[in-house]
Design an enzyme around this catalytic site. Structure first.
Site, PDB file in Angstrom:
ATOM      1  N   ASP A   1     -11.924 -16.942-107.552  1.00  0.00           N
ATOM      2  CA  ASP A   1     -13.024 -15.997-107.722  1.00  0.00           C
ATOM      3  C   ASP A   1     -12.412 -14.665-108.161  1.00  0.00           C
ATOM      4  O   ASP A   1     -11.799 -13.958-107.352  1.00  0.00           O
ATOM      5  CB  ASP A   1     -13.791 -15.811-106.415  1.00  0.00           C
ATOM      6  CG  ASP A   1     -14.601 -17.044-106.016  1.00  0.00           C
ATOM      7  OD1 ASP A   1     -14.213 -18.161-106.398  1.00  0.00           O
ATOM      8  OD2 ASP A   1     -15.609 -16.880-105.313  1.00  0.00           O
TER       9      ASP A   1
ATOM     10  N   LYS B   1     -20.687 -15.181-110.885  1.00  0.00           N
ATOM     11  CA  LYS B   1     -20.962 -14.844-109.485  1.00  0.00           C
ATOM     12  C   LYS B   1     -21.467 -13.416-109.397  1.00  0.00           C
ATOM     13  O   LYS B   1     -20.952 -12.526-110.083  1.00  0.00           O
ATOM     14  CB  LYS B   1     -19.676 -15.039-108.675  1.00  0.00           C
ATOM     15  CG  LYS B   1     -19.755 -14.655-107.211  1.00  0.00           C
ATOM     16  CD  LYS B   1     -18.418 -14.929-106.523  1.00  0.00           C
ATOM     17  CE  LYS B   1     -18.360 -14.387-105.113  1.00  0.00           C
ATOM     18  NZ  LYS B   1     -17.044 -14.611-104.467  1.00  0.00           N
TER      19      LYS B   1
ATOM     20  N   LYS C   1     -23.219 -18.383-108.706  1.00  0.00           N
ATOM     21  CA  LYS C   1     -22.954 -18.165-107.279  1.00  0.00           C
ATOM     22  C   LYS C   1     -23.466 -16.804-106.845  1.00  0.00           C
ATOM     23  O   LYS C   1     -22.824 -15.784-107.092  1.00  0.00           O
ATOM     24  CB  LYS C   1     -21.457 -18.282-106.982  1.00  0.00           C
ATOM     25  CG  LYS C   1     -21.093 -18.031-105.513  1.00  0.00           C
ATOM     26  CD  LYS C   1     -19.600 -18.175-105.277  1.00  0.00           C
ATOM     27  CE  LYS C   1     -19.202 -17.775-103.869  1.00  0.00           C
ATOM     28  NZ  LYS C   1     -17.741 -17.912-103.630  1.00  0.00           N
TER      29      LYS C   1
END
Length: 334
Positions: free
Chosen positions: A166, A234, A270
């Site tokens: 991430d 995300k 996400k």
């Protein structure tokens, strides 16, 4: 399936009409139609009012669990805390063996080895019953570091066994219109996700939408991240307010939908930060199903980044089964 760097680069050149330069990216991204903010928020609000029946709610609660990246990202994290997190990820509710597992545990890079060891044989693909290890990288959460440091941070986590990375984008560069720099950094981080066998760890690109200020910026950052080869987009680090919101997530899902129509590729989404209740999580499930389709409600295409959400889902699940809530000690304190 992870998007390889060669395929991503070829698609990007084709779409921007030449080399992926700052000028070509600016022309492409700023040519994307703007968002009707009022319309977006109204649609998100409408989707958020949908109700589901009891049988569907049972399915939804289990699916939420299966889509959670169970997260600890604190400076005080210890190997013992990571082991406790992994134990909860593997057995969310010891009193109910039918409770599904979460998709992944998400930790800082230096905790990856502890997570992998604690998972043991449970470490694997969440679409096949395993639990992945996700690591935040690239000087998370600020992203304020040299590219060399960001790449070393990523490569270190991958070599320790991280299945997913991430990363955070350089919001300063993005907001000042240096799209080429943001693109090049994502491409470089994606390459740093390459394992010794040539495969790639999945790359989730964190936009930090709370700092992007407008829905138009969120849309442009989403397109830019996908063009550069991100497997997921995300919303947030969870360290900046506001974090995930339904309208922002809807705008990102619309980009994913349009990308799929354009290229046939499926990109994950996400939302992370601030999603603490089952009621709110169900709103996201409905929004995903109505925007990109129910096929996206799988771990390789949708995740919740959360630490406390699992506790509420377990309480709601128990209420659905027994007709009453358990005491405060029914779930562990995170």
């Amino acid at each position: 399936m992870t998007i390889d760097t060669l395929t991503a680069g070829a698609l990007a050149r084709n779409l921007v009409g030449g080399d992926v330069t700052d000028a070509n990216l600016r022309r492409y991204l700023e040519g994307i139609p703007g968002i009707d903010a009022v319309g977006l928020e109204q649609r998100a609000a409408s989707l958020g009012t949908r109700s589901i029946k009891t049988t569907s709610k049972a399915w939804a609660l289990d699916r939420i669990i299966q889509l959670i990246d169970l997260t600890t990202l604190e400076g005080a994290d210890t190997p013992g805390k990571v082991r406790s997190l992994v134990a909860k990820a593997m057995v969310p509710d010891a009193s109910d063996p039918t409770t599904p597992r979460v998709a992944a545990v998400c930790v800082y890079g230096d905790m990856v080895g502890d997570a992998v060891t604690a998972l043991g044989a449970s470490h694997g693909d969440p679409d096949h019953g395993g639990i992945s290890v996700a690591a935040v990288a690239t000087a998370f959460p600020s992203g304020r570091a040299s590219l060399a440091v960001k790449l070393a941070d990523t490569a270190d986590a991958v070599s320790a066994g991280a299945d997913e990375i991430d990363m955070v984008i350089d919001r300063g560069a993005f907001l000042s219109g240096r799209y080429g720099l943001v693109y090049d950094q994502i491409v470089a981080v994606k390459e740093a996700c390459r394992r010794a066998d040539g495969s790639f760890a999945h790359l989730k690109v964190i936009l930090e939408t709370g700092e992007l200020n407008t829905y138009d910026n969120v849309r442009r950052a989403s397109w830019l991240s996908i063009l550069a080869g991100g497997d997921f987009i995300k919303t947030s680090t969870g360290k900046v307010a506001p974090a995930a919101t339904l309208p922002v997530t809807l705008s990102m899902l619309e980009v994913v939908r349009d990308w799929h129509r354009l290229t046939g590729q499926k990109i994950g989404v996400k939302p992370a930060g601030g999603i603490r209740s089952s009621k709110d999580a169900i709103k996201y499930l409905v929004t995903v199903a109505e925007t990109v389709g129910e096929e996206w409600l799988t771990p390789h295409l949708f995740r919740f980044g959360a630490s406390s959400l699992l506790n509420d889902v377990l309480l709601q699940r128990q209420k659905l089964t027994t007709g009453h809530y358990s005491g405060a000690d029914y779930v562990t304190i995170d």
